[in-house]
Write a protein that holds these residues in place. Structure first.
Motif, PDB file in Angstrom:
ATOM      1  N   LYS A 160      -2.719  -6.717  -6.803  1.00 31.98           N
ATOM      2  CA  LYS A 160      -2.876  -7.973  -6.081  1.00 31.98           C
ATOM      3  C   LYS A 160      -2.666  -7.750  -4.588  1.00 31.98           C
ATOM      4  O   LYS A 160      -2.004  -6.824  -4.173  1.00 31.98           O
ATOM      5  CB  LYS A 160      -1.865  -9.000  -6.578  1.00 31.98           C
ATOM      6  CG  LYS A 160      -2.110  -9.449  -7.986  1.00 31.98           C
ATOM      7  CD  LYS A 160      -1.116 -10.518  -8.381  1.00 31.98           C
ATOM      8  CE  LYS A 160      -1.384 -10.991  -9.780  1.00 31.98           C
ATOM      9  NZ  LYS A 160      -0.480 -12.066 -10.172  1.00 31.98           N
ATOM     10  N   GLY A 161      -3.220  -8.659  -3.805  1.00 40.21           N
ATOM     11  CA  GLY A 161      -2.992  -8.619  -2.371  1.00 40.21           C
ATOM     12  C   GLY A 161      -3.898  -7.629  -1.669  1.00 40.21           C
ATOM     13  O   GLY A 161      -4.897  -7.157  -2.198  1.00 40.21           O
ATOM     14  N   ASP A 162      -3.510  -7.301  -0.447  1.00 39.37           N
ATOM     15  CA  ASP A 162      -4.295  -6.409   0.402  1.00 39.37           C
ATOM     16  C   ASP A 162      -3.971  -4.953   0.068  1.00 39.37           C
ATOM     17  O   ASP A 162      -2.858  -4.487   0.295  1.00 39.37           O
ATOM     18  CB  ASP A 162      -3.998  -6.712   1.869  1.00 39.37           C
ATOM     19  CG  ASP A 162      -4.876  -5.918   2.818  1.00 39.37           C
ATOM     20  OD1 ASP A 162      -5.849  -5.304   2.370  1.00 39.37           O
ATOM     21  OD2 ASP A 162      -4.578  -5.930   4.023  1.00 39.37           O
ATOM     22  N   HIS A 163      -4.929  -4.258  -0.455  1.00 37.68           N
ATOM     23  CA  HIS A 163      -4.707  -2.874  -0.861  1.00 37.68           C
ATOM     24  C   HIS A 163      -5.014  -1.875   0.262  1.00 37.68           C
ATOM     25  O   HIS A 163      -4.873  -0.678   0.088  1.00 37.68           O
ATOM     26  CB  HIS A 163      -5.543  -2.547  -2.096  1.00 37.68           C
ATOM     27  CG  HIS A 163      -7.013  -2.727  -1.888  1.00 37.68           C
ATOM     28  ND1 HIS A 163      -7.624  -3.948  -2.001  1.00 37.68           N
ATOM     29  CD2 HIS A 163      -7.978  -1.847  -1.559  1.00 37.68           C
ATOM     30  CE1 HIS A 163      -8.914  -3.815  -1.746  1.00 37.68           C
ATOM     31  NE2 HIS A 163      -9.148  -2.559  -1.474  1.00 37.68           N
ATOM     32  N   LYS A 164      -5.390  -2.359   1.424  1.00 36.00           N
ATOM     33  CA  LYS A 164      -5.733  -1.453   2.524  1.00 36.00           C
ATOM     34  C   LYS A 164      -4.542  -0.619   2.978  1.00 36.00           C
ATOM     35  O   LYS A 164      -4.709   0.540   3.350  1.00 36.00           O
ATOM     36  CB  LYS A 164      -6.313  -2.238   3.696  1.00 36.00           C
ATOM     37  CG  LYS A 164      -7.684  -2.790   3.397  1.00 36.00           C
ATOM     38  CD  LYS A 164      -8.249  -3.548   4.579  1.00 36.00           C
ATOM     39  CE  LYS A 164      -9.601  -4.128   4.191  1.00 36.00           C
ATOM     40  NZ  LYS A 164     -10.176  -4.905   5.296  1.00 36.00           N
ATOM     41  N   GLU A 165      -3.351  -1.183   2.955  1.00 35.00           N
ATOM     42  CA  GLU A 165      -2.160  -0.422   3.357  1.00 35.00           C
ATOM     43  C   GLU A 165      -1.913   0.737   2.401  1.00 35.00           C
ATOM     44  O   GLU A 165      -1.556   1.835   2.823  1.00 35.00           O
ATOM     45  CB  GLU A 165      -0.932  -1.323   3.430  1.00 35.00           C
ATOM     46  CG  GLU A 165      -0.914  -2.219   4.640  1.00 35.00           C
ATOM     47  CD  GLU A 165      -0.880  -1.444   5.947  1.00 35.00           C
ATOM     48  OE1 GLU A 165      -0.108  -0.468   6.056  1.00 35.00           O
ATOM     49  OE2 GLU A 165      -1.628  -1.820   6.867  1.00 35.00           O
ATOM     50  N   GLN A 192      -4.217   2.249   0.546  1.00 31.06           N
ATOM     51  CA  GLN A 192      -5.287   3.216   0.792  1.00 31.06           C
ATOM     52  C   GLN A 192      -4.997   4.031   2.043  1.00 31.06           C
ATOM     53  O   GLN A 192      -5.214   5.247   2.056  1.00 31.06           O
ATOM     54  CB  GLN A 192      -6.627   2.508   0.928  1.00 31.06           C
ATOM     55  CG  GLN A 192      -7.165   1.982  -0.380  1.00 31.06           C
ATOM     56  CD  GLN A 192      -8.478   1.238  -0.212  1.00 31.06           C
ATOM     57  OE1 GLN A 192      -8.741   0.644   0.825  1.00 31.06           O
ATOM     58  NE2 GLN A 192      -9.295   1.271  -1.239  1.00 31.06           N
ATOM     59  N   LYS A 193      -4.511   3.389   3.096  1.00 24.72           N
ATOM     60  CA  LYS A 193      -4.178   4.089   4.337  1.00 24.72           C
ATOM     61  C   LYS A 193      -3.069   5.113   4.078  1.00 24.72           C
ATOM     62  O   LYS A 193      -3.147   6.249   4.535  1.00 24.72           O
ATOM     63  CB  LYS A 193      -3.741   3.081   5.395  1.00 24.72           C
ATOM     64  CG  LYS A 193      -3.390   3.699   6.712  1.00 24.72           C
ATOM     65  CD  LYS A 193      -2.951   2.641   7.714  1.00 24.72           C
ATOM     66  CE  LYS A 193      -2.470   3.290   8.990  1.00 24.72           C
ATOM     67  NZ  LYS A 193      -1.906   2.328   9.917  1.00 24.72           N
TER      68      LYS A 193
END
Length: 48
Positions: free
Chosen positions: A2-7, A9-10
């Motif tokens: 859930k939520g923003d997975h970009k962090e 992935q970074k």
């Protein structure tokens, strides 16, 4: 997830993958081939 997975992935990119050299990305059979044929190295790896 859930939520923003970009962090996440970074983090994965920076901690796991950025430290690997192009040679480390090569499959083992190509590494073995390059051991036997070092003159072919430039065909598989960028200029070092």
């Amino acid at each position: 997830m859930k939520g923003d997975h970009k962090e996440l992935q970074k983090f994965i990119q920076e901690e796991l993958y950025d430290s690997l050299t192009p040679y480390e990305w090569l499959p083992d059979f190509i590494k073995k081939y390059l051991e036997d044929h070092p003159e072919e190295r430039s065909n598989y790896l960028p200029d070092e």
